[in-house]
Design a protein around this motif. Structure first.
Motif, PDB file in Angstrom:
ATOM      1  N   THR A  39       0.901  -1.065   0.009  1.00  0.00           N
ATOM      2  CA  THR A  39      -0.080  -0.118   0.050  1.00  0.00           C
ATOM      3  C   THR A  39       0.643   0.779   0.112  1.00  0.00           C
ATOM      4  OG1 THR A  39      -0.153   0.118   2.942  1.00  0.00           O
ATOM      5  CG2 THR A  39      -1.456  -1.202   1.098  1.00  0.00           C
ATOM      6  N   ARG A  40       0.487   2.127  -0.178  1.00  0.00           N
ATOM      7  CA  ARG A  40       0.618   3.394  -0.142  1.00  0.00           C
ATOM      8  C   ARG A  40       1.767   3.894   1.500  1.00  0.00           C
ATOM      9  NH1 ARG A  40       1.133   8.507  -2.657  1.00  0.00           N
ATOM     10  NH2 ARG A  40       1.940   9.940  -1.815  1.00  0.00           N
ATOM     11  N   ALA A  41       0.369   3.426   1.746  1.00  0.00           N
ATOM     12  CA  ALA A  41       1.042   3.792   3.476  1.00  0.00           C
ATOM     13  C   ALA A  41       2.192   3.193   3.986  1.00  0.00           C
ATOM     14  CB  ALA A  41      -0.244   3.048   4.384  1.00  0.00           C
ATOM     15  N   GLU A  42       2.097   1.800   3.523  1.00  0.00           N
ATOM     16  CA  GLU A  42       3.318   1.057   3.703  1.00  0.00           C
ATOM     17  C   GLU A  42       4.719   1.091   3.221  1.00  0.00           C
ATOM     18  OE1 GLU A  42       0.339  -3.547   4.385  1.00  0.00           O
ATOM     19  OE2 GLU A  42       1.634  -2.826   2.120  1.00  0.00           O
ATOM     20  N   VAL A  43       5.048   1.865   1.574  1.00  0.00           N
ATOM     21  CA  VAL A  43       5.848   2.194   1.139  1.00  0.00           C
ATOM     22  C   VAL A  43       6.560   3.396   1.616  1.00  0.00           C
ATOM     23  CG1 VAL A  43       6.746   3.213  -0.826  1.00  0.00           C
ATOM     24  CG2 VAL A  43       5.049   0.862  -0.772  1.00  0.00           C
ATOM     25  N   VAL A  44       5.816   4.680   2.643  1.00  0.00           N
ATOM     26  CA  VAL A  44       6.316   6.388   2.880  1.00  0.00           C
ATOM     27  C   VAL A  44       6.453   5.615   4.173  1.00  0.00           C
ATOM     28  CG1 VAL A  44       5.070   7.857   3.758  1.00  0.00           C
ATOM     29  CG2 VAL A  44       4.021   7.215   1.429  1.00  0.00           C
ATOM     30  N   GLN A  45       5.776   4.723   4.488  1.00  0.00           N
ATOM     31  CA  GLN A  45       6.024   4.261   6.310  1.00  0.00           C
ATOM     32  C   GLN A  45       7.492   3.538   6.268  1.00  0.00           C
ATOM     33  OE1 GLN A  45       3.976   1.269   8.107  1.00  0.00           O
ATOM     34  NE2 GLN A  45       4.471   2.202  10.256  1.00  0.00           N
ATOM     35  N   TRP A  46       8.352   2.208   5.237  1.00  0.00           N
ATOM     36  CA  TRP A  46       9.101   1.892   4.784  1.00  0.00           C
ATOM     37  C   TRP A  46      10.013   2.817   5.200  1.00  0.00           C
ATOM     38  CZ3 TRP A  46      12.978   1.445   1.021  1.00  0.00           C
ATOM     39  CH2 TRP A  46      13.507   0.403   1.125  1.00  0.00           C
ATOM     40  N   TRP A  47      10.394   3.500   3.733  1.00  0.00           N
ATOM     41  CA  TRP A  47      11.031   4.624   3.483  1.00  0.00           C
ATOM     42  C   TRP A  47      11.189   6.000   4.965  1.00  0.00           C
ATOM     43  CZ3 TRP A  47      14.338   5.148  -0.296  1.00  0.00           C
ATOM     44  CH2 TRP A  47      14.032   4.126  -1.549  1.00  0.00           C
ATOM     45  N   GLU A  48      11.016   5.633   5.653  1.00  0.00           N
ATOM     46  CA  GLU A  48      11.073   6.489   6.993  1.00  0.00           C
ATOM     47  C   GLU A  48      11.197   5.439   7.854  1.00  0.00           C
ATOM     48  OE1 GLU A  48       8.370   9.461   9.906  1.00  0.00           O
ATOM     49  OE2 GLU A  48       7.201   8.078   9.323  1.00  0.00           O
ATOM     50  N   GLN A  49      10.936   4.924   7.736  1.00  0.00           N
ATOM     51  CA  GLN A  49      11.824   3.783   8.751  1.00  0.00           C
ATOM     52  C   GLN A  49      12.907   3.210   9.228  1.00  0.00           C
ATOM     53  OE1 GLN A  49       8.752   0.588   9.750  1.00  0.00           O
ATOM     54  NE2 GLN A  49       7.421   1.524  11.489  1.00  0.00           N
ATOM     55  N   ARG A  50      13.553   2.760   7.282  1.00  0.00           N
ATOM     56  CA  ARG A  50      14.649   2.466   7.328  1.00  0.00           C
ATOM     57  C   ARG A  50      15.597   3.197   6.916  1.00  0.00           C
ATOM     58  NH1 ARG A  50      18.022  -1.084   7.664  1.00  0.00           N
ATOM     59  NH2 ARG A  50      19.357  -1.488   6.014  1.00  0.00           N
ATOM     60  N   TYR A  51      14.985   4.193   5.813  1.00  0.00           N
ATOM     61  CA  TYR A  51      16.195   5.794   6.352  1.00  0.00           C
ATOM     62  C   TYR A  51      15.632   7.051   6.601  1.00  0.00           C
ATOM     63  CZ  TYR A  51      17.090   1.945   2.691  1.00  0.00           C
ATOM     64  OH  TYR A  51      17.619   0.793   2.080  1.00  0.00           O
ATOM     65  N   GLY A  52      14.415   7.062   7.247  1.00  0.00           N
ATOM     66  CA  GLY A  52      14.247   8.692   7.738  1.00  0.00           C
ATOM     67  C   GLY A  52      14.234   9.150   6.498  1.00  0.00           C
TER      68      GLY A  52
END
Length: 182
Positions: A39-52
Motif C-alpha cells: 500500500t501507499r502507506a506501507e511504502v511511505v512508512q518503509w522509507w521513513e523507518q529504514r532511511y528516515g
C-alpha cells in the motif's frame, strides 16, 4: 473467455497483478484488492523507518506497481490502470524477503535520508562507484540495504544502494552505471 473489464477476474478469485500495465497502489490495506500488493502507506512508512526520509517527501507522488513488486513513483496523477511502458521513476522492489530501493530512487530522494546512510571517504566512494565490494568494519548501523554516500561541497551526495553484511559493503551499482571516478 476473459472479460477485459474484469482484469481477468472470474468473480470468485481476487484480482491478480498484471505485469503489462501500471496499477496504482491502494492507499491502505483496507483498500487492497490484489494480494501481496503493498500500500501507499506501507511504502511511505518503509522509507521513513529504514532511511528516515520524511513522509512529506512523497506528498506530490503517486505510487504504481508494474510487474511483480516493481514500484514506481510518479510526480503527477493519471487514470489507473494504465497500459504504458514506463511511468515516473522506479523506486523500489517488493514481494521478496527484503525490500530493495533502486539506485535512481536513492540518488533522487536519498539526500533527505537520516538513517542507514554510509558515508564513504573519497577512495571508498570511488571503489563503490566502480562496483567493487569492500571491507567496511567501522559501520555500526543496520545490516541490509544502505545508502552509500560521499561528502561533496559541504553536502552529502548519495551514490547508490549498497548491501552491508558481516563487515562488508557490497556495491549494487548496476554494471551499466558503474564509473571510474579516480
Amino acid at each position: 473467455m476473459t472479460d477485459p473489464n474484469t482484469d481477468g477476474v472470474d468473480g470468485d478469485s481476487p484480482p491478480e497483478n498484471d505485469g503489462h500495465r501500471f496499477d496504482r497502489l491502494p492507499a491502505t490495506a483496507a483498500e487492497r484488492e490484489v494480494p501481496g500488493r503493498p500500500t501507499r502507506a506501507e511504502v511511505v512508512q518503509w522509507w521513513e523507518q529504514r532511511y528516515g526520509i520524511p513522509p512529506a517527501t512523497w506528498e506530490e507522488h503517486t505510487f504504481w506497481e508494474k510487474g511483480n513488486g516493481k514500484l514506481w513513483a510518479f510526480a503527477a496523477d493519471v487514470v489507473s490502470p494504465i497500459p504504458v511502458e514506463s511511468l515516473g521513476l522506479r523506486i523500489l522492489r517488493t514481494r521478496q524477503e527484503h525490500w530493495k530501493p533502486s539506485t535512481d530512487a536513492v540518488q533522487r530522494f536519498g539526500r533527505a535520508a537520516t538513517e542507514n546512510v554510509v558515508r564513504l571517504d573519497r577512495t571508498e566512494a570511488e571503489r563503490f562507484a566502480r562496483g567493487e565490494d569492500q571491507e567496511l568494519p567501522r559501520w555500526d548501523g543496520d545490516w541490509g540495504y544502505v545508502i552509500a554516500a560521499h561528502e561533496i561541497a559541504d553536502g552529502v551526495e548519495p551514490i547508490g544502494v549498497g548491501l552491508y553484511l558481516h563487515g562488508e559493503l557490497r556495491s549494487t551499482v548496476p554494471k551499466g552505471r558503474q564509473e571510474d571516478l579516480s
